[in-house]
Design a protein around this motif. Sequence first.
Motif, PDB file in Angstrom:
ATOM      1  N   VAL A 150      31.799  32.039  38.259  1.00  0.00           N
ATOM      2  CA  VAL A 150      32.425  33.055  39.115  1.00  0.00           C
ATOM      3  C   VAL A 150      33.907  32.706  39.273  1.00  0.00           C
ATOM      4  O   VAL A 150      34.346  31.629  38.878  1.00  0.00           O
ATOM      5  N   LYS A 151      34.659  33.623  39.847  1.00  0.00           N
ATOM      6  CA  LYS A 151      36.086  33.376  40.079  1.00  0.00           C
ATOM      7  C   LYS A 151      36.253  32.194  41.045  1.00  0.00           C
ATOM      8  O   LYS A 151      35.401  31.983  41.920  1.00  0.00           O
TER       9      LYS A 151
ATOM     10  N   GLU B 106      23.823  37.496  38.971  1.00  0.00           N
ATOM     11  CA  GLU B 106      25.051  38.307  38.997  1.00  0.00           C
ATOM     12  C   GLU B 106      24.876  39.357  40.108  1.00  0.00           C
ATOM     13  O   GLU B 106      23.837  40.012  40.168  1.00  0.00           O
TER      14      GLU B 106
ATOM     15  N   GLY C  29      30.227  37.487  34.219  1.00  0.00           N
ATOM     16  CA  GLY C  29      31.444  38.185  33.776  1.00  0.00           C
ATOM     17  C   GLY C  29      31.825  37.835  32.349  1.00  0.00           C
ATOM     18  O   GLY C  29      30.960  37.509  31.516  1.00  0.00           O
ATOM     19  N   ASN C  30      33.130  37.880  32.099  1.00  0.00           N
ATOM     20  CA  ASN C  30      33.643  37.689  30.732  1.00  0.00           C
ATOM     21  C   ASN C  30      33.224  36.358  30.109  1.00  0.00           C
ATOM     22  O   ASN C  30      32.712  36.316  28.988  1.00  0.00           O
ATOM     23  N   MET C  31      33.466  35.275  30.860  1.00  0.00           N
ATOM     24  CA  MET C  31      33.217  33.940  30.281  1.00  0.00           C
ATOM     25  C   MET C  31      31.726  33.685  30.106  1.00  0.00           C
ATOM     26  O   MET C  31      31.301  33.158  29.075  1.00  0.00           O
TER      27      MET C  31
ATOM     28  N   GLN D  43      35.504  32.651  44.609  1.00  0.00           N
ATOM     29  CA  GLN D  43      34.112  32.933  44.988  1.00  0.00           C
ATOM     30  C   GLN D  43      33.252  31.665  44.992  1.00  0.00           C
ATOM     31  O   GLN D  43      32.088  31.699  45.376  1.00  0.00           O
TER      32      GLN D  43
ATOM     33  N   PRO E 174      37.504  26.357  29.582  1.00  0.00           N
ATOM     34  CA  PRO E 174      37.563  27.064  28.299  1.00  0.00           C
ATOM     35  C   PRO E 174      38.839  27.916  28.231  1.00  0.00           C
ATOM     36  O   PRO E 174      39.647  27.885  29.161  1.00  0.00           O
TER      37      PRO E 174
ATOM     38  N   ILE F   3      33.082  26.187  35.356  1.00  0.00           N
ATOM     39  CA  ILE F   3      34.227  26.562  34.487  1.00  0.00           C
ATOM     40  C   ILE F   3      35.349  27.186  35.314  1.00  0.00           C
ATOM     41  O   ILE F   3      36.287  27.741  34.765  1.00  0.00           O
ATOM     42  N   ALA F   4      35.241  27.085  36.640  1.00  0.00           N
ATOM     43  CA  ALA F   4      36.255  27.706  37.504  1.00  0.00           C
ATOM     44  C   ALA F   4      37.559  26.915  37.454  1.00  0.00           C
ATOM     45  O   ALA F   4      37.556  25.695  37.671  1.00  0.00           O
ATOM     46  N   ALA F   5      38.639  27.609  37.195  1.00  0.00           N
ATOM     47  CA  ALA F   5      39.950  26.946  37.127  1.00  0.00           C
ATOM     48  C   ALA F   5      40.289  26.358  38.500  1.00  0.00           C
ATOM     49  O   ALA F   5      40.053  26.982  39.532  1.00  0.00           O
TER      50      ALA F   5
END
Length: 270
Positions: free
Chosen positions: A68-69, A33, A9-11, A72, A116, A92-94
Amino acid sequence: MNIAFVGGGNMATALIGGLLQQGYAAAQLAVVEIDGAARTRLEERYGVATSGELAASVARASAVVLAVKPQQMRAVSDALAPLLSAHLVVSIAAGITTAHLSRWLRGHSRIVRAMPNMPALVLTGISALYAAPQVTPEDRRAAQAILAAVGETLWVAREELMDAVTAVSGSGPAYVFYVMEALMRAAEELGLSRDEARCLTLETFRGAAALARTSPETPAALRARVTSKGGTTERALRKLEQAHVADHLVDAVKQAAERSRELGDELGKL
Ligand SMILES: NC(=O)c1ccc[n+]([C@@H]2O[C@H](COP(=O)([O-])OP(=O)(O)OC[C@H]3O[C@@H](n4cnc5c(N)ncnc54)[C@H](OP(=O)(O)O)[C@@H]3O)[C@@H](O)[C@H]2O)c1
């Protein structure tokens, strides 16, 4: 280092663009993906190999970036766990802690967590990183190199500080956009056109940020230098002080940190 991104995705797109600009070869990068259209986009734009399946990409990689989100991440971890050996995992998932992730990855412990922010999309992000205790100095360097492709990096020593990071620099661009919106609205209400309002506001932010970044003086000292006695800035700042705007901003950021903690707890129960 061969890197497999899970989630394109975006990141992930920002990171891949940044790594290629840093001199990485497209052949060193692979993306897993699930969305076919996103896979085609990535292949056409960057020439990276993409797949809907984890196994082959992970087998060829020494580092796996989980992009991923957060919702997910549990499912992705379940599928990834049996494929991991000596891999460095960068998430990098929050909100997902290294402890939760390690449990989901069945004890895998070479995990770096990174946060990020949105300006990574234009390679001017700031990413905070936290390394789980088992992470080697070499892993730390590798994780930092990945995030450095989209901007500055900063290590935090304690994982709880990632909630503060999320509240400050993760959500931070939204606070800046909020102030930009207000400044542009004021500009238009004072008779400037929309384009003029946009130009004056954006260049003011760019210039002030550049000055604050390069000057040895603190933002407070720089502000004092713009504020002459009896002048226009003083009148505006008095109004902001009377409304306790700075205190509200501080409270707002603390609320964001609390929400980050709550979300981390909720996600950990998945
Ligand atoms: N964007 C930001 O400013 C920002 C800042 C800091 C941290 N982050 C973190 O970065 C992560 C990614 O954010 P993003 O904005 O890049 O999200 P995004 O654009 O939604 O990207 C995630 C991608 O992964 C795909 N995906 C979902 N499940 C998958 C699976 N099992 N295997 C492979 N791919 C899968 C998604 O496909 P579908 O769309 O079909 O589900 C989507 O294309 C998030 O965890 C977020 O917390 C983002």
